[in-house]
Design a protein around this motif. Structure first.
Motif, PDB file in Angstrom:
ATOM      1  N   LYS A 145       0.951  -1.264  -0.058  1.00 46.50           N
ATOM      2  CA  LYS A 145       0.095   0.103   0.002  1.00 46.50           C
ATOM      3  C   LYS A 145       0.930   1.265  -0.217  1.00 46.50           C
ATOM      4  N   VAL A 146       2.035   1.376   0.542  1.00 50.98           N
ATOM      5  CA  VAL A 146       3.148   2.307   0.760  1.00 50.98           C
ATOM      6  C   VAL A 146       4.165   2.341  -0.640  1.00 50.98           C
ATOM      7  N   GLY A 147       3.834   1.419  -1.560  1.00 52.06           N
ATOM      8  CA  GLY A 147       4.783   1.174  -2.622  1.00 52.06           C
ATOM      9  C   GLY A 147       5.956   0.559  -2.243  1.00 52.06           C
ATOM     10  N   GLY A 148       6.017  -0.369  -1.355  1.00 50.84           N
ATOM     11  CA  GLY A 148       7.143  -1.089  -0.719  1.00 50.84           C
ATOM     12  C   GLY A 148       6.979  -2.613  -0.667  1.00 50.84           C
ATOM     13  N   THR A 149       8.131  -3.310  -0.520  1.00 55.23           N
ATOM     14  CA  THR A 149       7.823  -4.695   0.002  1.00 55.23           C
ATOM     15  C   THR A 149       8.700  -5.059   1.407  1.00 55.23           C
ATOM     16  N   ILE A 150       8.138  -6.143   1.826  1.00 52.95           N
ATOM     17  CA  ILE A 150       8.713  -6.517   3.027  1.00 52.95           C
ATOM     18  C   ILE A 150       9.111  -8.028   3.134  1.00 52.95           C
ATOM     19  N   THR A 151      10.237  -8.183   3.512  1.00 52.39           N
ATOM     20  CA  THR A 151      10.621  -9.701   3.847  1.00 52.39           C
ATOM     21  C   THR A 151      10.783 -10.021   5.385  1.00 52.39           C
ATOM     22  N   LEU A 152      10.130 -11.147   5.859  1.00 49.71           N
ATOM     23  CA  LEU A 152      10.414 -11.486   6.941  1.00 49.71           C
ATOM     24  C   LEU A 152      11.843 -12.322   7.231  1.00 49.71           C
ATOM     25  N   SER A 153      12.659 -11.537   8.018  1.00 51.63           N
ATOM     26  CA  SER A 153      13.881 -12.275   8.174  1.00 51.63           C
ATOM     27  C   SER A 153      13.837 -13.678   9.048  1.00 51.63           C
ATOM     28  N   LYS A 154      14.582 -14.647   8.612  1.00 54.61           N
ATOM     29  CA  LYS A 154      14.626 -16.033   9.222  1.00 54.61           C
ATOM     30  C   LYS A 154      15.516 -15.821  10.670  1.00 54.61           C
ATOM     31  N   ASP A 155      16.528 -14.710  10.509  1.00 53.97           N
ATOM     32  CA  ASP A 155      17.368 -14.432  11.534  1.00 53.97           C
ATOM     33  C   ASP A 155      16.397 -13.937  12.580  1.00 53.97           C
ATOM     34  N   THR A 156      16.747 -14.206  13.761  1.00 59.74           N
ATOM     35  CA  THR A 156      16.183 -13.570  14.961  1.00 59.74           C
ATOM     36  C   THR A 156      16.977 -12.051  15.496  1.00 59.74           C
ATOM     37  N   ALA A 157      15.956 -11.375  15.701  1.00 60.76           N
ATOM     38  CA  ALA A 157      16.569  -9.868  16.404  1.00 60.76           C
ATOM     39  C   ALA A 157      16.894 -10.087  17.770  1.00 60.76           C
ATOM     40  N   ASP A 158      17.976  -9.421  18.329  1.00 59.78           N
ATOM     41  CA  ASP A 158      18.121  -9.395  19.804  1.00 59.78           C
ATOM     42  C   ASP A 158      17.260  -8.329  20.372  1.00 59.78           C
ATOM     43  N   ILE A 159      15.879  -8.847  20.575  1.00 61.22           N
ATOM     44  CA  ILE A 159      15.048  -7.903  21.318  1.00 61.22           C
ATOM     45  C   ILE A 159      13.781  -8.814  21.970  1.00 61.22           C
ATOM     46  N   SER A 160      13.181  -8.498  22.877  1.00 57.70           N
ATOM     47  CA  SER A 160      12.257  -9.360  23.509  1.00 57.70           C
ATOM     48  C   SER A 160      10.886  -9.112  22.822  1.00 57.70           C
ATOM     49  N   ASP A 161      10.831  -8.099  22.480  1.00 56.77           N
ATOM     50  CA  ASP A 161       9.414  -7.880  21.867  1.00 56.77           C
ATOM     51  C   ASP A 161       9.487  -6.749  20.600  1.00 56.77           C
ATOM     52  N   GLY A 162       8.477  -6.422  19.961  1.00 56.51           N
ATOM     53  CA  GLY A 162       8.309  -5.411  18.692  1.00 56.51           C
ATOM     54  C   GLY A 162       9.018  -6.185  17.645  1.00 56.51           C
ATOM     55  N   PHE A 163       9.894  -5.256  17.064  1.00 52.66           N
ATOM     56  CA  PHE A 163      10.578  -5.811  15.650  1.00 52.66           C
ATOM     57  C   PHE A 163      11.602  -4.544  15.402  1.00 52.66           C
ATOM     58  N   ILE A 164      12.410  -5.166  14.424  1.00 52.10           N
ATOM     59  CA  ILE A 164      13.700  -4.217  13.927  1.00 52.10           C
ATOM     60  C   ILE A 164      13.240  -4.043  12.460  1.00 52.10           C
ATOM     61  N   LEU A 165      13.125  -3.228  11.753  1.00 54.66           N
ATOM     62  CA  LEU A 165      12.830  -2.563  10.404  1.00 54.66           C
ATOM     63  C   LEU A 165      13.907  -2.129   9.632  1.00 54.66           C
ATOM     64  N   SER A 166      14.520  -2.890   8.731  1.00 54.14           N
ATOM     65  CA  SER A 166      15.634  -2.170   8.020  1.00 54.14           C
ATOM     66  C   SER A 166      15.185  -1.979   6.400  1.00 54.14           C
ATOM     67  N   TYR A 167      15.800  -1.044   6.208  1.00 56.82           N
ATOM     68  CA  TYR A 167      15.791  -0.637   4.822  1.00 56.82           C
ATOM     69  C   TYR A 167      17.222  -0.099   4.242  1.00 56.82           C
ATOM     70  N   GLY A 168      17.878  -0.974   3.484  1.00 55.64           N
ATOM     71  CA  GLY A 168      19.320  -1.073   3.110  1.00 55.64           C
ATOM     72  C   GLY A 168      20.030  -0.907   4.311  1.00 55.64           C
ATOM     73  N   LEU A 169      20.819   0.084   4.800  1.00 56.55           N
ATOM     74  CA  LEU A 169      21.912   0.263   5.848  1.00 56.55           C
ATOM     75  C   LEU A 169      21.242   0.937   7.060  1.00 56.55           C
ATOM     76  N   ILE A 170      19.913   1.296   6.882  1.00 56.10           N
ATOM     77  CA  ILE A 170      19.289   2.008   8.016  1.00 56.10           C
ATOM     78  C   ILE A 170      18.298   1.011   8.727  1.00 56.10           C
ATOM     79  N   SER A 171      18.375   0.878   9.970  1.00 54.52           N
ATOM     80  CA  SER A 171      17.593  -0.189  10.770  1.00 54.52           C
ATOM     81  C   SER A 171      16.936   0.659  11.837  1.00 54.52           C
ATOM     82  N   GLU A 172      15.675   0.455  12.027  1.00 52.45           N
ATOM     83  CA  GLU A 172      15.129   1.099  13.226  1.00 52.45           C
ATOM     84  C   GLU A 172      14.539   0.180  14.086  1.00 52.45           C
TER      85      GLU A 172
END
Length: 197
Positions: A145-172
């Motif tokens: 809907k915002v003109g993008g794609t998203i891939t769910l990483s099979k590697d886990t993030a080092d967080i207990s909840d929520g998510f890490i969203l990365s676009y290229g070199l920028i991660s939030e």
């Protein structure tokens, strides 16, 4: 009485008269000095008393201000503790939501962070284990809907909840704690209005 005795008596009388005049003058001068000293002492006493009263009033005011500031600091400290406690309880409640509610909330949060481009979404190990089957498809639909794609990483993030969203070199980092920390002032303001009116 001879003439010499008369002269001596006259000299003695004059001498006595001069002594009386000198003694009276000395006594008068001593009384003036004493009165002047008493007046100066009284004036010094009154000035000292006035200064002491002013100093005492200033010290009292400073002490009251200091106590007032300390009380306000303690109240603020207490409020901050209560707010931090409320934040911790909220985080705990969010983590313990039933899976359905938890992932609906996560989808909403993800959809707010999505943008055009190819993104990678990483979840914590606990969330990846309990991931609903339709979650990835729902997130990809939101990304489209915002003109993008998203891939769910099979590697886990080092967080207990929520998510890490990365676009290229920028991660939030969008773990719940990171989101709260990034919006700390707004969260605290909302908590203050709820807790303290």
């Amino acid at each position: 009485m001879s003439g010499l005795e008369g002269i001596l008596n006259i000299i003695e009388a004059q001498q006595k008269q001069n002594e009386d005049i000198i003694i009276k003058a000395a006594q008068s001068k001593a009384e003036r000095i004493k009165a002047d000293g008493e007046e100066k002492a009284q004036r010094a006493y009154e000035e000292y008393l006035a200064k002491a009263k002013t100093d005492n009033a200033r010290e009292h005011e400073n002490a009251c201000s200091s106590v007032d500031a300390e009380m306000k600091r303690k109240v603020l400290e207490c409020k901050v503790e209560l707010i931090d406690e409320a934040v911790e309880r909220t985080l705990e409640k969010l983590r313990k939501l039933p899976d359905g509610e938890y992932f609906v909330m996560l989808e909403r949060l993800i959809s707010q962070k999505l943008r055009a481009g190819n993104g990678i979404l990483a979840l914590g190990v606990n969330d990846l284990k309990r991931l609903p089957a339709d979650f990835e498809a729902a997130v990809q639909e939101s990304a489209a809907k915002v003109g993008g794609t998203i891939t769910l990483s099979k590697d886990t993030a080092d967080i207990s909840d929520g998510f890490i969203l990365s676009y290229g070199l920028i991660s939030e980092n969008c773990s719940f704690r990171a989101v709260i920390e990034s919006e700390r002032d707004e969260v605290r303001d909302a908590a203050v209005s709820k807790l303290f009116g």
